[in-house]
Enzyme design. Structure first.
Site, short mmCIF file in Angstrom:
data_model
loop_
_atom_site.label_atom_id
_atom_site.label_comp_id
_atom_site.label_asym_id
_atom_site.label_seq_id
_atom_site.Cartn_x
_atom_site.Cartn_y
_atom_site.Cartn_z
N ASN A 60 -6.95 -1.40 14.42
CA ASN A 60 -8.38 -1.65 14.18
C ASN A 60 -8.61 -2.93 13.36
O ASN A 60 -9.70 -3.16 12.85
CB ASN A 60 -9.01 -0.45 13.45
N GLU B 118 -9.42 -1.54 5.34
CA GLU B 118 -9.99 -1.10 6.61
C GLU B 118 -11.23 -1.92 6.95
O GLU B 118 -11.78 -2.61 6.07
CB GLU B 118 -10.36 0.39 6.49
N HIS C 120 -7.03 -3.71 10.54
CA HIS C 120 -6.83 -3.60 9.08
C HIS C 120 -5.61 -4.40 8.65
O HIS C 120 -4.67 -4.61 9.43
CB HIS C 120 -6.80 -2.15 8.59
N ASP D 7 0.81 -1.22 0.00
CA ASP D 7 0.00 0.00 0.00
C ASP D 7 0.84 1.27 0.00
O ASP D 7 2.06 1.21 0.18
CB ASP D 7 -0.96 0.00 1.20
C1 GLP Z 1 -0.13 0.66 8.45
C2 GLP Z 1 -0.07 -0.16 7.15
C3 GLP Z 1 -0.17 -1.61 7.42
C4 GLP Z 1 0.66 -1.96 8.63
C5 GLP Z 1 0.02 -1.38 9.83
C6 GLP Z 1 0.86 -1.52 11.10
O1 GLP Z 1 -1.09 1.62 8.48
N1 GLP Z 1 -1.04 0.19 6.18
O2 GLP Z 1 0.23 -2.33 6.26
O3 GLP Z 1 0.68 -3.34 8.79
O4 GLP Z 1 -0.43 -0.08 9.64
O5 GLP Z 1 1.88 -0.57 11.19
P1 GLP Z 1 2.88 -0.53 12.41
O6 GLP Z 1 3.80 -1.69 12.23
O7 GLP Z 1 3.60 0.79 12.28
O8 GLP Z 1 2.08 -0.62 13.65
#
Ligand code: GLP
Length: 232
Positions: free
Chosen positions: A133, A140, A135, A65
């Site tokens: 949340n 989402e 996702h 993403d």
């Molecule tokens: C982000 C990404 C996800 C990621 C998640 C966790 O928003 N879109 O692909 O897995 O949130 O991120 P973090 O490892 O910084 O908690």
């Protein structure tokens, strides 16, 4: 589902690295995730590459993403994150790195990423984090299991946590993620505990996109004690 509960972030990274090392030789298409969770794993993979323990040469990568409508040079850009933490330190050919286009025409960006995934897929090994949340990538809550690459509105909770430069993102859909041959999900820290317990114990449905992963037959979930603390 293979669930590993490790003592802390460091040992969880060691476990994930071990799983990665055992599989990487047979991987042709690798799915990559961004996020703080992966900083230490990417650092260990980079070290492995520089010591010639593993090689990523010839592997095609797809990132999950990117925020939509932002410049690649932005400090928030996931591409920039990947360059800093992985791409600049390993032997991947830049021509083999694929990212959803965040700056161009929305319809073209979506179509071309799906086309690339169709031509190269399925992904052999997909790395995944999880949002607080539930996702997965930027799928989402409310995302359908048969979703593909698309531009989405970020949820309130993601905006609050990530403080993104844009409230929209372009994300690979759950179909391509679930079609991956092997999934390796990593989560650490207390703030992930609720989402992790919903993924593992909760009702399967769009309210928690991570819950769909339970239907996958080859998924490794690597947690530290904090992230696993609410699992029943
Ligand atoms: C982000 C990404 C996800 C990621 C998640 C966790 O928003 N879109 O692909 O897995 O949130 O991120 P973090 O490892 O910084 O908690």
């Amino acid at each position: 589902m293979k669930l590993y509960i490790e003592e802390n972030q460091d040992t969880a990274t060691g476990r994930a690295l071990d799983i990665f090392r055992k599989r990487i030789e047979t991987v042709k298409v690798l799915g990559l995730a961004t996020g703080n969770t992966f900083v230490s794993l990417y650092s260990r993979i980079s070290e492995d590459c520089s010591k010639k323990r593993i090689s990523l040469k010839g592997i095609t990568t797809f990132n999950l993403d990117e925020y939509f409508g932002i410049d690649e040079a932005s400090e928030y850009s996931f591409r920039r994150f990947m360059e800093e933490h992985l791409f600049n330190n390993v032997d991947l050919d830049p021509a083999d790195i694929n990212f959803p286009d965040s700056s161009g025409d929305r319809a073209i960006a979506v179509k071309s990423y799906n086309k690339l995934l169709d031509e190269n897929g399925p992904i052999d090994l997909q790395l995944l984090g999880i949002g607080v949340n539930g996702h997965i990538a930027f799928n989402e809550p409310g995302s359908s299991m048969d979703s593909r690459t698309r531009v989405v509105e970020l949820s309130e909770s993601t905006i609050k946590r990530n403080k993104p430069p844009s409230n929209r993102a372009i994300t690979m859909g759950l179909t391509d993620i679930l079609n991956s041959r092997t999934l390796l999900l990593m989560a650490t820290g207390k703030d992930k505990a609720q989402a992790v317990s919903e993924m593992v114990n909760g009702e399967v449905g769009a309210w928690c996109p991570a819950s769909y992963l339970r239907s996958h037959t080859e998924i490794y979930i690597v947690l530290d004690r904090d992230a696993a603390s609410l699992i029943r």
